[in-house]
Motif scaffolding. Structure first.
Motif, short mmCIF file in Angstrom:
data_model
loop_
_atom_site.label_atom_id
_atom_site.label_comp_id
_atom_site.label_asym_id
_atom_site.label_seq_id
_atom_site.Cartn_x
_atom_site.Cartn_y
_atom_site.Cartn_z
N MET A 1 -6.18 -0.52 7.35
CA MET A 1 -4.82 -0.40 6.40
C MET A 1 -4.17 0.94 6.47
O MET A 1 -4.44 1.80 7.07
N HIS A 2 -2.68 0.66 6.14
CA HIS A 2 -1.79 1.63 6.41
C HIS A 2 -0.80 1.67 5.31
O HIS A 2 -0.67 0.60 4.74
N THR A 3 -0.45 3.05 5.04
CA THR A 3 0.85 2.85 4.21
C THR A 3 2.06 2.10 4.59
O THR A 3 2.35 1.99 5.70
N PRO B 1 -12.18 6.02 1.92
CA PRO B 1 -10.87 6.38 1.28
C PRO B 1 -10.42 5.10 0.21
O PRO B 1 -10.91 3.89 0.53
N ALA C 1 -10.43 1.08 0.58
CA ALA C 1 -9.45 0.66 1.52
C ALA C 1 -10.29 0.07 2.56
O ALA C 1 -11.42 0.45 2.74
N VAL D 1 0.84 -1.24 0.13
CA VAL D 1 -0.18 -0.07 0.23
C VAL D 1 0.88 1.12 0.13
O VAL D 1 1.58 1.50 1.16
N ALA E 1 -7.01 2.93 -1.35
CA ALA E 1 -5.80 2.66 -1.23
C ALA E 1 -4.96 2.49 -2.39
O ALA E 1 -5.48 1.82 -3.28
N ASP F 1 -0.36 4.45 -0.86
CA ASP F 1 -0.87 5.71 -0.33
C ASP F 1 -2.17 5.39 -0.07
O ASP F 1 -2.88 4.50 -0.51
N ILE F 2 -2.85 6.33 1.01
CA ILE F 2 -4.57 6.24 1.14
C ILE F 2 -4.87 7.56 0.84
O ILE F 2 -4.42 8.38 1.34
#
Length: 255
Positions: free
Chosen positions: A82-84, A57, A78, A45, A59, A47-48
């Motif tokens: 979830m995270h970058t 959002p 997303a 991932v 992803a 970018d969000i």
């Protein structure tokens, strides 16, 4: 002869089409390939991002192309959590972790999923609005089909090869906060499409709506209309099986 009513004009499109100029693109799962059918493929991932006109959002995930030397960028709705920098795994052999994509037939019963495919390989159609999810109920290995509970509460039988993302869609609780002022609603729908403000039918004149006219704002006839009625008359409760408020508890079929 009455005027062409709003519902008829909306069908023609023109000023009622979606405002897609600022949107980031079509969000969906990876196109199904050999890697997903037989094993798994790892992505990251990057970018969000916010997608105008969408509550959830998106992803941006980067996958290595299995066949050519390049990086495939995918836009996915997303999942919450979830995270970058997170690695996501897509495929039959993927682990049951939030953000991973796998066929519903490989998930245990009771799994909460989102981005669910309606038909195999359609890249996710069900449970994509913010905070939404579907639940895997039961598997039938003989017919290769799986029962899932949709966000609406209805249960549907779909092929077990249909993929879904584990977890719920991010951005939940969005509608808990009140709009408070008309300006917020104006900007919300400005990004979506021309559907606000909505004038009620009873507030119109008889020429503009079947519910219009009269000395008080009242419908004056039953609000149910038949399925095969003409387009200009089709307002209110269309082909209603029942009307009135729903009384008594919700009954769920035991399965």
């Amino acid at each position: 002869m009455g005027r062409v009513i709003r519902a008829q004009r909306k069908g023609a499109g023109s000023v009622f089409v979606s405002h897609s100029k600022h949107k980031k693109g079509k969000a969906g799962l990876r196109a199904v390939d050999y890697a997903e059918r037989h094993g798994y493929i790892k992505g990251v991932v990057k970018d969000i991002i916010h997608d105008p006109g969408r509550g959830a959002p998106l992803a941006v995930a980067h996958f290595r192309d299995p066949y050519r030397y390049k990086v495939k960028k995918e836009l996915i709705v997303a999942a919450e959590g979830m995270h970058t920098g997170q690695f996501i795994y897509c495929g039959k052999k993927a682990q049951l972790t939030i953000g991973n994509v796998m066929p519903v037939g490989n998930m245990p019963e009771g799994t909460i999923v989102c981005n669910l495919e309606e038909k195999s390989g359609d890249r996710g159609k069900v449970a994509r609005a913010s905070g939404n999810y579907a639940t895997v109920i039961a598997h039938n290995p003989d017919t290769k089909r799986t029962r899932v509970k949709m966000p609406s509460g209805t249960k549907k039988v779909i092929p077990s090869a249909n993929r879904a993302m584990v977890g719920i869609v991010a951005g939940g609780g969005r509608i808990d906060k009140p709009m408070l002022k008309a300006g917020r609603a104006y900007h919300k729908y400005k990004a979506k499409r021309n559907c606000w403000p909505k004038v009620r039918g009873v507030a119109m004149n008889p020429v503009e709506h079947p519910h219009g006219g009269g000395n008080h704002q009242h419908i004056g006839k039953a609000s149910t209309v038949k399925r095969g009625t003409s387009a200009g008359r089709k307002v209110g409760l269309i082909a209603a099986r029942r009307t009135g408020r729903i009384r008594g508890g919700k009954t769920t079929d035991k399965d």
